[in-house]
Structure formats: structure tokens, C-alpha cells
Design a protein around this motif. Structure first.
Motif, PDB file in Angstrom:
ATOM      1  N   ARG A 179      -4.615   5.911   3.082  1.00  0.00           N
ATOM      2  CA  ARG A 179      -3.900   4.716   2.639  1.00  0.00           C
ATOM      3  C   ARG A 179      -4.541   4.221   1.342  1.00  0.00           C
ATOM      4  NH1 ARG A 179      -5.471   1.173   6.113  1.00  0.00           N
ATOM      5  NH2 ARG A 179      -6.644  -0.134   4.617  1.00  0.00           N
ATOM      6  N   GLN A 226      -4.379  11.975   6.391  1.00  0.00           N
ATOM      7  CA  GLN A 226      -3.638  11.033   5.555  1.00  0.00           C
ATOM      8  C   GLN A 226      -4.631  10.073   4.921  1.00  0.00           C
ATOM      9  OE1 GLN A 226       0.512  10.129   7.557  1.00  0.00           O
ATOM     10  NE2 GLN A 226      -1.099   9.741   9.044  1.00  0.00           N
ATOM     11  N   TRP A 272       7.413   4.005   6.282  1.00  0.00           N
ATOM     12  CA  TRP A 272       6.484   5.083   5.910  1.00  0.00           C
ATOM     13  C   TRP A 272       6.519   6.209   6.941  1.00  0.00           C
ATOM     14  CZ3 TRP A 272       4.809   5.755   1.297  1.00  0.00           C
ATOM     15  CH2 TRP A 272       4.584   4.661   0.459  1.00  0.00           C
ATOM     16  N   TYR A 293       0.855  -1.188   0.000  1.00  0.00           N
ATOM     17  CA  TYR A 293       0.000   0.000   0.000  1.00  0.00           C
ATOM     18  C   TYR A 293       0.888   1.234   0.000  1.00  0.00           C
ATOM     19  CZ  TYR A 293       1.033  -0.947   4.925  1.00  0.00           C
ATOM     20  OH  TYR A 293       1.674  -1.260   6.097  1.00  0.00           O
ATOM     21  N   TRP A 312       0.935   5.533   1.221  1.00  0.00           N
ATOM     22  CA  TRP A 312       0.309   6.534   2.089  1.00  0.00           C
ATOM     23  C   TRP A 312       0.366   7.908   1.428  1.00  0.00           C
ATOM     24  CZ3 TRP A 312      -2.516   6.050   6.434  1.00  0.00           C
ATOM     25  CH2 TRP A 312      -2.476   4.817   7.097  1.00  0.00           C
ATOM     26  N   ASP A 358      -4.605   1.050  -1.032  1.00  0.00           N
ATOM     27  CA  ASP A 358      -4.247  -0.367  -1.131  1.00  0.00           C
ATOM     28  C   ASP A 358      -4.055  -0.734  -2.604  1.00  0.00           C
ATOM     29  OD1 ASP A 358      -4.489  -0.610   1.627  1.00  0.00           O
ATOM     30  OD2 ASP A 358      -6.639  -1.070   1.480  1.00  0.00           O
ATOM     31  N   ASN A 407       4.407   8.352   8.138  1.00  0.00           N
ATOM     32  CA  ASN A 407       2.968   8.627   8.160  1.00  0.00           C
ATOM     33  C   ASN A 407       2.511   9.154   9.513  1.00  0.00           C
ATOM     34  OD1 ASN A 407       3.365   6.229   9.459  1.00  0.00           O
ATOM     35  ND2 ASN A 407       1.930   5.036   8.213  1.00  0.00           N
TER      36      ASN A 407
END
Length: 818
Positions: free
Chosen positions: A182, A180, A250, A98, A100, A184, A252
Motif C-alpha cells: 500500500r 502486495q 481495489w 492510497y 495498492w 499512502d 487487492n
């Protein structure tokens, strides 16, 4: 200088054998602390990505993200509508399931973590002011904060994101997580592979003056145009892929408003459709000048490449003409930028525009176009200083780092006080309108403009090119940049207080709101002193006091070039500065960056010692003289004043040998002992003693205390009885075995008697208490102010009988200042 004691050679030798003359060293079972312990146990272990020298390792990698965006600025709705294509290159050795996205516009939504976690009146709050209630004051909410709340109530904030799909048009799972998201992937992204995906987005542009964001619009309500005009500053304006690194995976962490942006390098292809009478300033190179610029403007730009002073591309008269009426027509400005980590732009019909070429030479970018954009409110202040400040910045920073690699360097005036992006910065200072139609500015306005342009343009180097992680370690861009903007500022005008001298950080370093510089950005209590001033001062001290300019400049340039277009961490900086200079700096980096210790070195005592000759015919006379110079007791003084005789004086016939000879009388036995002493010396010992007796030097032992905990070199200025001075640099390593108290032997010629000693005479080490830096202590100067008692402001102290008779005034809103 007060003589503290007279010691023999044996006593002197014993004293100097100890690390501290005043006290012995505390053992490790006690409270001894090794201030010179190496950083290796704190820093991450070197590996193939980042080696022990602070260089990118042989397997160093970083991701690349390319963007293609077609954006439209809806001026009436103050809204961005755009289509975005992102190509993500997985250069890592890891398979990704995935991706971000960072969605900074969502940070301003009322239900965001940033908004919900805001503390009323809390330390470090960004934006309009509030303050909590105290024992003598009620809670306060500024009009600016009320304006902010009302704007939030009236405006829908945050992204509308739709049509998230892969290159085959297949929808991708899209999960919002605050500011944020995500994405996929339909199948894992293997090392070395790329993926392309698409999305549509739109959002309402924030009113900068209401929200205090890092971008937005500013409205000028009563401009020449009946509906008014806006300046749009567009940044953090598009969904961006978060960074993915070797040391964190990441990146994130939620954007809370302070910790800035950690991004990947990539290529940008951006089209912005704006009202046809707007002028656009942007990251990148304009691809279609023939379609958006007039022939005259293109000719002026060409002329500006080789002029001594900036050339007006859009003049004041032309900008004023643009303001008079809007248009329903549009133009599309097309920009491309290669290998940049972000993209920002500005748009307005109010802009004047000037440009000047900077011929820096070199192979990478021999000519840079320095350009400024400002409305009439910027006035002569901007016309005189903005573009020239840009060029000065590149000249200075280039000496310390590398040639500026971009084709343009831009400063734009708007509602943002100061913010930076590749090739473009937003800067706030303006002139003040006068009733006669003229504009003026203060010395503070001038200093602010020059300073903020240098600082924000300087951010092109840190972190736009040396791509540090601002969200974790704000000091890595703000501190390094503040150090260099201090150099550039002082080379512009050394009389301007640039805030990077050691004296500028002392109040913070002894305060109770100091936290370590290595603290994560959102947790810092006072961001300015912590992330800007303290690390800038630290680098200033490293250069001027610890390392010297030659070694520091070499190491700093080495760090800059090693990590150009790459992503360094603090360990890479610390290791490079040590490895490239050959100077042990672990003690310095630990103390300044990992602790809240401060510098406070006190000179406590100074002992003057003279060498005993062992010759009784010399030493006994000196001892007698010292005894005679001691103060006479009051009893004896008053008896003498009264003419009172002693019993011995009244009865001279009972006097004996001891009344005629004192305890300092030299005997033959004393002389024989001296002869025996000389005969017992080895030849080399006799030579050493004879020379020491012939030179008859002064021996001073100086006691120092480290009251602040932060070890630093001891910088001394010694004043002698003949009025001359000598400065001495004692390295910080003097504290290595006794970090709290040390003593130092200073030897001077017999005709060079020290009369005073000053520690850190030029205030170079950020010592928080300069009064204990003097021996003997000096009188502390201050001021006392006479004042008139003020009348009470209590409600009962009003003269309501007279106040009720006052004539009522009608409220008149202030007109717009043209």
C-alpha cells in the motif's frame, strides 16, 4: 419396439393433459424446483456503470496506469535491476487516499501466504508433485519438489524495493502486505486528477524449471558456450498498480499462484539493457531498430511483410554462432506499447526468429507482424507451425470478435508451458534430440504446439483486450478462449482432439470434485475442467444446440465489441448474450455456471397408441387380434403338446352360443351405439374424426427422466421400420413445469412405425450416461483382457543369492542434448 399398451382416445387425451404421463407434477410445497427461474435475483442490480442490457453504462469508467521503466538484465547474476515511474490517472468518481501495488515476485517467498498455505499433495497444487500417504502407499515427494526446496534454500526470492517517492522527490509511505503493498499518498487523489511516483526495484529471476512459476529463466548447462546459455522469460516482473473498479473497488486479493492478474490499461515506455548478442522479443513496438538490429535483419523484416511463408530474421546458423561465446557488451532495446494491460518480454542469445505479415485489413491495424522466437531445441516443429498458427488464430478469432488491434503477435519458446501477455506468449513444446544429431517430434508434440500457440495468442482477445477479472472468474478468459481455440483448432485439423466437445466434460460433471464454474479461482478443485473445458463445452452447446450459429455468433460478437478495452463481469456476459439474441438463457447459465448438476436424460418408456374408431366392426377385431398375440401360457402349450383335449372338445353336445362367439363379437346394440355416437357429433367434430380415421396415424407417448438435474433440450433420433431416420429437437422448456419427468407425444404416419429411439444421438449435450439414451435398451459392449500373473515385488520374493552376483554398474550422467 415392444407394444406397451393400447389406449382409447379418452385415455390418450387425459394422459397428454398432464405435464408428465408417468407422474403428476410435484407442487411447490414438495420438492418442485423451478429450473427456469430468472437470474435477476442473483445478478447485481443494473446501474449507470453497467446497464440491464449487459452494456457499459452511460457513466462507465475505468482507471489508466502508465509505466516508464529502465531495466537491466544482469545475465551472470540472473537478476533484474530497474527504475520505474508510474503515472496513475483517477478516472473514477471517488477520491483515493492510497494506491495498492501487486508484487507477484513476493508470492514465491517462503513466508508468503501462497507458500505457507500450500497443502502437501493437495488438489490443485501448482508445480512439482507430492502425494499424501494412503493405506497402501507411503507419502511421496518427487525429485522435482526436492529440486524446488533446494532452490528456495539457495536463492533469495522477492523484490528489493527502494526510493518510493512522489514527483517532487518526497518519500511516500510504503507498507508491504505479503505479495502486495500500500502506498499512502501525501494528499488525496481527487476524481479526474493524476499522480506520478517513482520507485527502484530489483529481484533474482526465478529458475522456471525448479519453481514452476509463470516466468523465469532456463539454463542450458553444456551448450556451445562453456558457461552455458539461458533463455529469460520476463513477466510479472515489475510492481504494478492493482485494478480499481466500480464493482469491487481495489482488487487487492492476495496472489496465491493460480488466480491470474486483473490489471488496468495504460501506455508503456520500456527500455531493457541486455547482453549485446541477445535477441529480445517484447510487447510493443521497437523504437530503435537501427541500434539493436543489423541492416540485414531490418531488410528481412521488411521482406516478411508480404511473403507467403515466414522469413527467418535470425537464421539457425546465426543463432548457433551467437551461442558460442558470450559478451561483456550490452545493448538497450526500447519498446513502446499503447493501451495495453500488461507488458512482458524475452531475451536470449539462443533465439532464432522468423516473421510473416498478416494483412487483416481494416482501419485499426491493417498489417500485423506475426513472429516466433525459439532455440535450436525447437527445431523444425517451431519453424513449420508456430508463426502459421499465430496467423490462423487471428483469422478465426477476428470472425467471432474484432480485428486484432496490436502491431505484433509473438510466440516464444522457453521453459513456460503456456502463458499469455499483450502481443506476446510463452509456449513450451520442443523437438527431441537424436544421437545422430537430428531432431524429431511426435504427433503429440505437434498437436501441443499448434494448440498452445492458438490458445495463448487467443488470450490477446480474452482477457488482454476484453479485460475480465481472472482472479475472481477464471472462466471468463480461459473458458471463452478455450471455446474459440476449439473452433480454431478444429478448423486447422478436425481430427485433433481439442477437448471442447460435450463428451470431453462428462467424467468431470459426474465426479465428486466438481464445483460451480462461478467458484473463485483459488478454491476450484480441478481448474482445467472447471475453468477451461466446462465453460467451453457450454458455449459449444449454446452455439450448436440451443441458439444456433447465427444467433450465437451475433451475440458473442456483440459482447466482444461492447467490452473491448473495458472490464466486463459475468453478468455483462450473461445479459448481453440474452439481450442480443432474444433467447431466454437464464436456465442455461444458472445450471451450467452456478450448480454442479449434470446432464443425464433417460428415455424410460415408449407407448404406442392407435386411435379407437368407435366402430365396433373395426375396433373389436383389432382387440381380438391383440388378445391372440399375447403369449400362450405354458400350461396350455404343454397340454397341447401332450395331445390333451379339453372337456368341451370331448363333449361337443354341451356347447352353447358362448362357445361359438367370444367376448369380441359385435352385436346390433354395439352398432346402434356407434350410430348414436356419430349423430351426436358436431359437424367440426365429425370432420376431425373422419380425417383422423382416414389418416390412421401412429401416436407414441415417450416418457423421459431428468436424472442429472441439469435441464437440456431432448434431442431425438427415431428409427422407423423401413430403415429411415428422423431427428427431433425438443426445447429445454419442456421441463419447465416438471423438471424431473416429462412425456412427449410423437405422431407418425401409419406406415412409419418406430422401432427404436435414441436420445442425444450425436453426443451434443454432455449426457453422462448414454446407455439409458436408447429405447429399447441396447447391450453394453466392453472388453475383457487376459493377463499373466506378475511376480511378487515383496522383499522376500527376491532371489538375493543370484542378485548379489550381478555385476556393478557405474553411474554416468546423461550428456546435454544439443
Amino acid at each position: 419396439m415392444k407394444l406397451k399398451a393400447l389406449f382409447s382416445v379418452a385415455v390418450l387425451a387425459a394422459a397428454l393433459a398432464q405435464p408428465s404421463f408417468a407422474t403428476t407434477v410435484k407442487q411447490s410445497k414438495g420438492d418442485f424446483e423451478d429450473k427456469f427461474r430468472q437470474l435477476e435475483e442473483i445478478l447485481p442490480t443494473p446501474n449507470d456503470y453497467r446497464n440491464a442490457a449487459g452494456e457499459p453504462g452511460k457513466e462507465y469508467w475505468q482507471q489508466q496506469v502508465d509505466y516508464t521503466i529502465d531495466a537491466q538484465l544482469d545475465e551472470q547474476k540472473r537478476r533484474i535491476i530497474a527504475k520505474e515511474t508510474i503515472q496513475y490517472h483517477n478516472n473514477s468518481p471517488y477520491t483515493l487516499k492510497y494506491l495498492w501495488l501487486q508484487l507477484e515476485q513476493n508470492r514465491f517467498k517462503p513466508d508468503s501466504i501462497a507458500e505457507r498455505s500450500g497443502d502437501f499433495g493437495g488438489i490443485g497444487r501448482r508445480g512439482p508433485s507430492t502425494s499424501k500417504a494412503s493405506s497402501d502407499s507411503p507419502a511421496k515427494v518427487s525429485l522435482g519438489e526436492l529440486r524446488r526446496q533446494q532452490y528456495y534454500a539457495d536463492t533469495e526470492i522477492g523484490y528489493d524495493i527502494t526510493n518510493v517517492s512522489d514527483d517532487n522527490g518526497k518519500a511516500l509511505a510504503f507498507t508491504l502486505v505479503g505479495a502486495q503493498a500500500r502506498i499512502d499518498l501525501t494528499q488525496p487523489l481527487e476524481p479526474g486528477d493524476s499522480i506520478e511516483f517513482h520507485l527502484d526495484f530489483a529481484y533474482n529471476i526465478l529458475e522456471e524449471n525448479a519453481v514452476s512459476a509463470r516466468s523465469g529463466y532456463e539454463h542450458f548447462p553444456d551448450d556451445a558456450n562453456e558457461g552455458g546459455n539461458d533463455i529469460f522469460l520476463l513477466a510479472q516482473w515489475f510492481p504494478r498498480v492493482a485494478a480499481f473498479s466500480d464493482y469491487e473497488a481495489w482488487h487487492n486479493k492476495e496472489f496465491l499462484g493460480r488466480g491470474e492478474f486483473t490489471l488496468e490499461f495504460g501506455d508503456y515506455d520500456i527500455k531493457m539493457t541486455v547482453p549485446a548478442d541477445h535477441i529480445v522479443a517484447s510487447t510493443g513496438v521497437l523504437q530503435n531498430p537501427n541500434k539493436v538490429l543489423t541492416k540485414v535483419q531490418r531488410e528481412r523484416l521488411k521482406q516478411a511483410e508480404e511473403t507467403k511463408r515466414p522469413v527467418m530474421i535470425v537464421t539457425a546458423e546465426e543463432a548457433l554462432e551467437n551461442e558460442k561465446a558470450g559478451t561483456n557488451k550490452t545493448k538497450t532495446w526500447h519498446f513502446k506499447a499503447e493501451n495495453v494491460r500488461d507488458f512482458a518480454w524475452a531475451s536470449s542469445r539462443k533465439f532464432m526468429w522468423d516473421a510473416k505479415g498478416y494483412a487483416q485489413g481494416g482501419d485499426e491495424q491493417p498489417l500485423v507482424m506475426a513472429m516466433s522466437y525459439w532455440p535450436k531445441e525447437g527445431g523444425d516443429l517451431w519453424k513449420k507451425y508456430s508463426t502459421e498458427s499465430i496467423i490462423h488464430t487471428m483469422e478465426v478469432y477476428g470472425r467471432f470478435t474484432f480485428d486484432y488491434p496490436y502491431p505484433t503477435a509473438i510466440s516464444v519458446n522457453g521453459p513456460v508451458g503456456g502463458m499469455e501477455y499483450p502481443m506476446i506468449s510463452f509456449n513450451g513444446p520442443r523437438t527431441t534430440w537424436q544421437e545422430d544429431g537430428s531432431r524429431t517430434y511426435t504427433l503429440a508434440d505437434k498437436r501441443f504446439l499448434i494448440g498452445v500457440v492458438i490458445h495463448e495468442v487467443g488470450h490477446n482477445y480474452f482477457p488482454m483486450i476484453v479485460n475480465s477479472d481472472e482472479r475472481q472468474w477464471t472462466w471468463m478468459d480461459e473458458g471463452l478462449n478455450s471455446f474459440l481455440d476449439g473452433v480454431a483448432g478444429r478448423e486447422w485439423d478436425p481430427t485433433i482432439p481439442w477437448g471442447v466437445e460435450p463428451r470431453d466434460i462428462t467424467s468431470y460433471m459426474k465426479s465428486d470434485v466438481q464445483v460451480p464454474v462461478m467458484t473463485q479461482s483459488d478454491s476450484v478443485l480441478k481448474l482445467g475442467p472447471n475453468a477451461y473445458t466446462k465453460p467451453a463445452v457450454a458455449l459449444n452447446i449454446l452455439r450448436e444446440v440451443i441458439m444456433g450459429r447465427e444467433l450465437f455468433d451475433f451475440a458473442f460478437k456483440e459482447y466482444s465489441n461492447r467490452w473491448k478495452d473495458k472490464r466486463p463481469t459475468p453478468s455483462d456476459f450473461f445479459r448481453t448474450m440474452e439481450e442480443a439474441s432474444g433467447v431466454d438463457l437464464d436456465w442455461f447459465f444458472y445450471g451450467w455456471f452456478y450448480t454442479t448438476d449434470h446432464v443425464d436424460i433417460s428415455i424410460d418408456k415408449v407407448y404406442k397408441l392407435r386411435l379407437d374408431t368407435k366402430n365396433p366392426d373395426i375396433d373389436f377385431d383389432r382387440l381380438r387380434q391383440i388378445e391372440a398375440e399375447k403369449p400362450t401360457p405354458l400350461f396350455i402349450e404343454r397340454n397341447n403338446e401332450a395331445g390333451r383335449k379339453t372337456w368341451v372338445e370331448l363333449n361337443s353336445d354341451v356347447r352353447d352360443f358362448h362357445d361359438e362367439n367370444d367376448r369380441f363379437t359385435v352385436t346390433n346394440k354395439d352398432r346402434n351405439d356407434y350410430t348414436t355416437f356419430l349423430d351426436g357429433l358436431k359437424p367440426w367434430e365429425r370432420r376431425v374424426l373422419d380425417r383422423a380415421l382416414e389418416e390412421d396415424k401412429n401416436y407414441y407417448v415417450m416418457d423421459f427422466s431428468n436424472l442429472g438435474g441439469l435441464v437440456m433440450p431432448i434431442l431425438l433420433d427415431m428409427e422407423f421400420s423401413d430403415g429411415s431416420h428422423q431427428e427431433l429437437h425438443i426445447p429445454a422448456e419442456v421441463w419447465r413445469r416438471a423438471p424431473k419427468q416429462v412425456s412427449k407425444l410423437i405422431v407418425t404416419d401409419k406406415d412409419k412405425d418406430i422401432v427404436s429411439v435414441t436420445v442425444d444421438p450425436h453426443w451434443e449435450t454432455a449426457d453422462v450416461d448414454v446407455e439409458n439414451n436408447h429405447y429399447p435398451r441396447r447391450i453394453i459392449e466392453s472388453r475383457i483382457e487376459a493377463y499373466k500373473h506378475k511376480r511378487s515385488k515383496s522383499k522376500t520374493s527376491r532371489d538375493i543369492m543370484q542378485d548379489s552376483k550381478a555385476e556393478l554398474k557405474e553411474s554416468k550422467p546423461k550428456p546435454y542434448q544439443k
